[in-house]
Design an enzyme around this catalytic site. Structure first.
Site, PDB file in Angstrom:
ATOM      1  N   TRP A 252       0.811  -1.216   0.000  1.00  8.84           N
ATOM      2  CA  TRP A 252       0.000   0.000   0.000  1.00  8.84           C
ATOM      3  C   TRP A 252       0.842   1.263   0.000  1.00  8.84           C
ATOM      4  O   TRP A 252       0.417   2.311  -0.504  1.00  8.84           O
ATOM      5  CB  TRP A 252      -1.019  -0.028   1.141  1.00  8.84           C
ATOM      6  CG  TRP A 252      -1.983  -1.145   0.909  1.00  8.84           C
ATOM      7  CD1 TRP A 252      -2.067  -2.328   1.584  1.00  8.84           C
ATOM      8  CD2 TRP A 252      -2.944  -1.241  -0.167  1.00  8.84           C
ATOM      9  NE1 TRP A 252      -3.024  -3.147   1.016  1.00  8.84           N
ATOM     10  CE2 TRP A 252      -3.576  -2.504  -0.062  1.00  8.84           C
ATOM     11  CE3 TRP A 252      -3.324  -0.395  -1.205  1.00  8.84           C
ATOM     12  CZ2 TRP A 252      -4.565  -2.931  -0.944  1.00  8.84           C
ATOM     13  CZ3 TRP A 252      -4.307  -0.815  -2.089  1.00  8.84           C
ATOM     14  CH2 TRP A 252      -4.917  -2.066  -1.953  1.00  8.84           C
TER      15      TRP A 252
ATOM     16  N   ASP B 267      -1.213   6.616   6.472  1.00 13.36           N
ATOM     17  CA  ASP B 267      -2.351   5.787   6.099  1.00 13.36           C
ATOM     18  C   ASP B 267      -2.590   4.801   7.244  1.00 13.36           C
ATOM     19  O   ASP B 267      -1.818   3.873   7.441  1.00 13.36           O
ATOM     20  CB  ASP B 267      -2.026   5.049   4.796  1.00 13.36           C
ATOM     21  CG  ASP B 267      -3.151   4.119   4.345  1.00 13.36           C
ATOM     22  OD1 ASP B 267      -4.130   3.936   5.091  1.00 13.36           O
ATOM     23  OD2 ASP B 267      -3.033   3.571   3.227  1.00 13.36           O
TER      24      ASP B 267
ATOM     25  N   LYS C 267     -12.097  -1.642   7.696  1.00 12.70           N
ATOM     26  CA  LYS C 267     -11.318  -2.600   8.467  1.00 12.70           C
ATOM     27  C   LYS C 267     -11.657  -2.463   9.946  1.00 12.70           C
ATOM     28  O   LYS C 267     -12.282  -3.335  10.545  1.00 12.70           O
ATOM     29  CB  LYS C 267      -9.843  -2.408   8.181  1.00 12.70           C
ATOM     30  CG  LYS C 267      -9.540  -2.655   6.685  1.00 12.70           C
ATOM     31  CD  LYS C 267      -8.256  -2.046   6.217  1.00 12.70           C
ATOM     32  CE  LYS C 267      -8.151  -1.995   4.700  1.00 12.70           C
ATOM     33  NZ  LYS C 267      -8.050  -3.279   4.034  1.00 12.70           N
TER      34      LYS C 267
END
Lengths: 361, 361
Positions: free
Chosen positions: B102, B172, B196
């Site tokens: 990511w 992030d 999540k």
């Protein structure tokens, strides 16, 4: 109260069978061991849901094979920026026809990326009509011509696709997609937020003629790139999967009800009922849009005395009619009568309007 | 099957009480006459839901008053482009520390907008550790330093905020927000997709130090402008309201369970259970991440023989354990154990892993 007739402009009423199915499947989708909102978007269950939604949408709207369908998060306004980034070279002219608030919004999204040209605008006349095609000033070198097929706030609708010659026509169909047969081939891009006619809020669709995807566009993040999104089946990042699932259920419901031909009949019947009530009210209610450009989806109207607005809304709620307050840009009232609104709901509204007029006329 | 223990990495398991409440309110939210997914985002009902979600999130995560909270559609990847557009001048250097997939994705979103500098990367070592802070090459004139607090695929987690001096740290936190106390003041921007730890898919949050919003950034569409979004209460266009509502319910559940201190304890217990099983399996199971950088949220692991992958997944499903297939980038297995996963679920998984090892060891 129990479920009311909901005239909200978007988010808007969903078909009750769709909500009931979502309710039933909220703890577990089929035998998957989890809700669809909890399952991996890459797993076989959601991949099947996603593919089925696309196939059903293609059938419902009549999307030709040479058009791609993208499912996007972030709403229609985001797409107004992305169409410029994907289909115009930096600073290339793009023609905009402005028929209301959302057309004006589209300008602000494209402005940093194109040579913005207002080909025509109804603003000087208060957005009460679609400017006559003969008066549009189109640019030969434009990347595209952009229209707002139906203006949700101003209640102005294109009743047919304008002829713009060789330059591709891009249209925001957020509030009228799937409400009547649509000749997609007349357009280069048709995009729509789902939260009016296609399903829930939080997802949108972009229908794009594939050959346009060969355009280089201009520098942009991967996530803004339609080609990459298409190559990734609209899953370049985690898509709004529950919303996609709800869109699929809604589209399936529309197909089962008879498809766009049936909804065209219903939309005509519903909007005629409402405009007839307004026009026949001897000025108690008023809609200012030119007859030929009146929206079948969003009917803004004003009471002759704004002091009656609050009592009207309160009494309507009492009568089980909600979501009628007009957008703050215009004030007054607005009845949005998308596919999920039954004719009975509109009849209940016109009955109420007559009764209210008798009491306050 | 009935509801399984779902180890999906996102979309991920939601707390069952949240799903039950959503189910109960699916046809009508309180006495509103409609579902929350059908109500206007500008109406008093949803405005209250939205404000309450923000207040609860601020309390849960501990967001200081000098930080704004934005609710955004479109996911974390979109924010990776928007942070560059909003906080860097065109072509200004921006430092990225890459600790997995990511982080690499973040590079591709920022690349068109900044002078991209890889301050450090774990890629050459297969993303098995956080590069030592002493080895980072930071730029003095960087707009920001970007890290991925927890790498969902590679299972690599920053266990504390690195000191990067005067340049603001952007992180992030998609897969670890609200899993333990977080000192927001160490960061300029914390952003996260909700799917999540915070709730459903289809919505994200951006927590930003207000003074950073004074930066000019670079030319961008209105819809990409954090300042305009903030001025519009994150409703510059129609927000994903159902998803926002679900986020609110999930955050309220976390507060009721004891907040981030409680989830820190649970996360420690759950991840220790799982790593202990892996490390104690005499090589039958394997996790390659350096002990100090192992994620408490996502535990990727490999069976010693990849031929056992399919039988492992099939037997796990039989045992009521789903979502264990590793991301295609890494292969193998992955157990994501976010806040909604109870300790009992992880215990069921380790029991299963022991049993599977006995049968196939």
């Amino acid at each position: 109260m129990s479920r009311a007739y909901n005239f909200s402009a978007g988010p808007a009423a969903l078909p009750e069978p769709v909500l009931r199915q979502a309710q039933q499947e909220m703890l577990e989708w089929r035998a998957a061991g989890a809700s669809i909102v909890e399952l991996s978007h890459r797993g076989p269950e959601f991949m099947a849901v996603a593919a089925e939604a696309e196939a059903d949408l293609r059938r419902l709207v009549g999307v030709p094979d040479d058009y791609a369908v993208l499912f996007v998060g972030g709403g229609a306004t985001t797409q107004q920026a992305l169409i410029a980034l994907n289909f115009a070279a930096a600073g290339q002219p793009a023609d905009y026809v402005v028929t209301g608030h959302w057309g004006r919004t589209a300008l602000r999204q494209a402005a940093p990326y194109v040579d913005l040209r207002i080909a025509a605008s109804g603003e000087a006349e208060g957005f009460r009509d679609v400017p006559a095609r003969a008066d549009w000033r189109l640019s030969e070198d434009a990347a595209y011509v952009h229209i707002t097929a139906n203006e949700t706030i101003h209640g102005v609708e294109f009743r047919e696709a304008p002829d713009v010659g060789e330059v591709p026509l891009f249209a925001d169909f957020s509030s009228s997609i799937a409400s009547e047969p649509l000749d997609i081939a007349r357009y280069g891009v048709v995009y729509a937020g789902a939260q009016k006619n296609l399903g829930p809020v939080g997802i949108g669709v972009v229908i794009v003629r594939r050959e346009l995807l060969e355009r280089a566009g201009q520098p942009r993040a991967d996530i803004f790139d339609y080609r990459l999104q298409l190559a990734a089946d609209s899953m370049l990042n985690t898509p709004p999967s529950w919303n996609w699932y709800m869109l699929g259920l809604t589209v399936k419901w529309m197909l089962a009800e008879g498809g766009v031909e049936e909804f065209a009949l219903r939309s005509a019947a519903k909007s005629e009922l409402l405009y007839r009530e307004i026009d026949g009210s001897s000025g108690f209610y008023r809609n200012d849009v030119a007859a030929a450009a009146r929206s079948r989806m969003n009917v803004p109207f004003f009471l002759h005395d704004a002091a009656l607005d609050a009592p009207f809304l309160a009494a309507a709620r009492e009568a089980g009619l909600i979501g009628l307050k007009g957008h703050r840009v215009l004030g007054g009232m607005r009845a949005s009568i998308y596919n999920a609104m039954p004719v009975e709901g509109v009849r209940a509204l016109t009955d109420f309007m007559q009764e209210f007029r008798r009491r306050h006329g």
